[in-house]
Write an enzyme that holds these catalytic residues in place. Structure first.
Site, PDB file in Angstrom:
ATOM      1  N   LYS A   1      50.894  40.432  39.905  1.00 27.07           N
ATOM      2  CA  LYS A   1      49.860  41.160  40.609  1.00 27.07           C
ATOM      3  C   LYS A   1      49.955  42.556  39.972  1.00 27.07           C
ATOM      4  CE  LYS A   1      47.646  38.040  42.669  1.00 27.07           C
ATOM      5  NZ  LYS A   1      46.273  37.696  42.244  1.00 27.07           N
TER       6      LYS A   1
ATOM      7  N   LYS B   1      38.256  29.012  42.402  1.00 28.19           N
ATOM      8  CA  LYS B   1      38.209  28.980  43.961  1.00 28.19           C
ATOM      9  C   LYS B   1      37.466  28.182  44.487  1.00 28.19           C
ATOM     10  CE  LYS B   1      41.236  33.317  44.158  1.00 28.19           C
ATOM     11  NZ  LYS B   1      41.576  33.739  42.607  1.00 28.19           N
TER      12      LYS B   1
END
Length: 367
Positions: free
Chosen positions: A165, A265
């Site tokens: 991240k 997703k």
């Protein structure tokens, strides 16, 4: 078969690491997840889960799932849950947009279809294409040395794919990428996921500074156009996620050579029906996928595992075992990570049984 009732549960999912942080200072400590139960006149019940990643990641949020279900549910009572195409048409006619709120209805109908036919979902989604699927581990945004240490720990648990991240200060992110790549094996994969956090000039700096490394760049900027601009400036493999939010944007991305991989997703695109459509389009055009969701627990993880297991391994870049990130089990029979991989149950449908002692009483019931 007819839908007789839709029950909605809310459950908190605390994190083992205490906090999950990503671009622009965003973080979550306890996820707010929604579980849906569809009751039918034949006694079968279907289940699903939807858990947005806070309210600043995508145009979705936890209360929005339940508000959307409040709007959708009255239109679905009396409908045939096995006619999943019609269920989706009814939802789209009743509520424009809000795919994440429609996703748990769609997934619960797939669960019912599996139970009604006695087949696991991976069979209905295309058949078993692999015995188990490789997982990635997301590394929350922290100081470079802490992220590198966490990667070493997860590598020891069997993970070989890592999503870093980034999307913060460009200098810090350059250091994060160098520090984490240096502790990995040559064969390990590293994805630097900015989650739209860089401006174009920052992204250009970062990709230039890490150009000699074996690293994937994921979703550097907020818009499709900005991200594609960065794609044109780097030879590093390129992943798009947030801006590929449905079949139409996927088709555009394929036509314009905007990415090498996508992050698919399930709830972002409205459930398994549209996720399967996009999966098949990707396969037809040679685009590997990370198959996952925004977040979730055991039931989300089961849906991910079934879609991923029915996808050929060469097109499954990775998948996610979200239930290993949390401290609360909400269903029995969910996939469990073994040496960096997971597989599905062979039971009908999703193959899970909710733990109602954890879920408690429904926060809403529509009948």
């Amino acid at each position: 078969m007819k839908i007789t009732a839709i029950n909605v549960f809310q459950v908190d999912l605390p994190l083992r690491e205490g906090r999950y942080s990503w671009s622009n200072g965003n973080f979550v400590e306890v996820f707010d997840s929604t579980v849906v139960e569809i009751e039918t006149d034949e006694g079968l019940k279907g289940y699903a889960e939807c858990c947005p990643l806070g309210s600043a990641y995508l145009p979705s949020y936890a209360l929005g799932v339940r508000s959307g279900l409040q709007e959708l549910a009255p239109h679905l009572i009396g409908k045939d849950p096995l006619n999943i195409g019609e269920i989706n048409r009814v939802m789209d006619a009743a509520l424009r947009g809000h795919p994440y709120a429609k996703a748990p209805i769609d997934i619960a109908c797939w669960d019912l279809l599996g139970k009604a036919t006695g087949q696991p979902l991976y069979t209905l989604l295309g058949g078993a294409a692999q015995d188990d699927v490789a997982l990635y581990r997301a590394i929350s945004q922290e100081a470079p040395e802490i992220m590198a240490k966490k990667i070493e720990g997860y590598a020891a648990e069997g993970y070989t794919k890592f999503q870093l991240k980034v999307g913060g200060d460009a200098n810090d992110d350059i250091n994060r990428i160098h520090a984490t790549r240096s502790v990995l094996k040559k064969s390990d994969l590293l994805v630097a996921d900015a989650n739209t956090g860089w401006t174009r000039h920052e992204a250009a700096r970062v990709v230039g500074a890490v150009s000699s490394l074996d690293v994937y760049i994921e979703q550097p900027c907020l818009t499709y156009e900005e991200s594609v601009s960065i794609r044109r400036r780097t030879a590093l493999p390129f992943v798009l996620d947030e801006v590929i939010d449905g079949p139409n944007t996927l088709v555009r991305g394929i036509a314009e050579d905007a990415m090498d991989c996508i992050n698919l997703k399930i709830s972002k695109v409205g459930g398994l029906t549209k996720a399967k459509l996009m999966r098949d389009l990707c396969i037809a055009h040679g685009i590997p996928m990370t198959i996952e969701d925004t977040w979730g627990g055991d039931i989300v993880t089961a849906a991910i595992a079934h879609l991923a297991r029915s996808t050929p391994s060469e097109f499954t870049f990775s998948a996610t075992d979200f239930n290993s990130y949390g401290t609360v089990d909400i269903a029995e029979g969910a996939p469990k990570r073994v040496n960096g991989r997971m597989t599905t149950s062979d039971l009908p449908g999703l193959g899970i049984t909710p733990i109602f002692d954890v879920l408690g009483e429904p926060v809403a019931r529509y009948s």
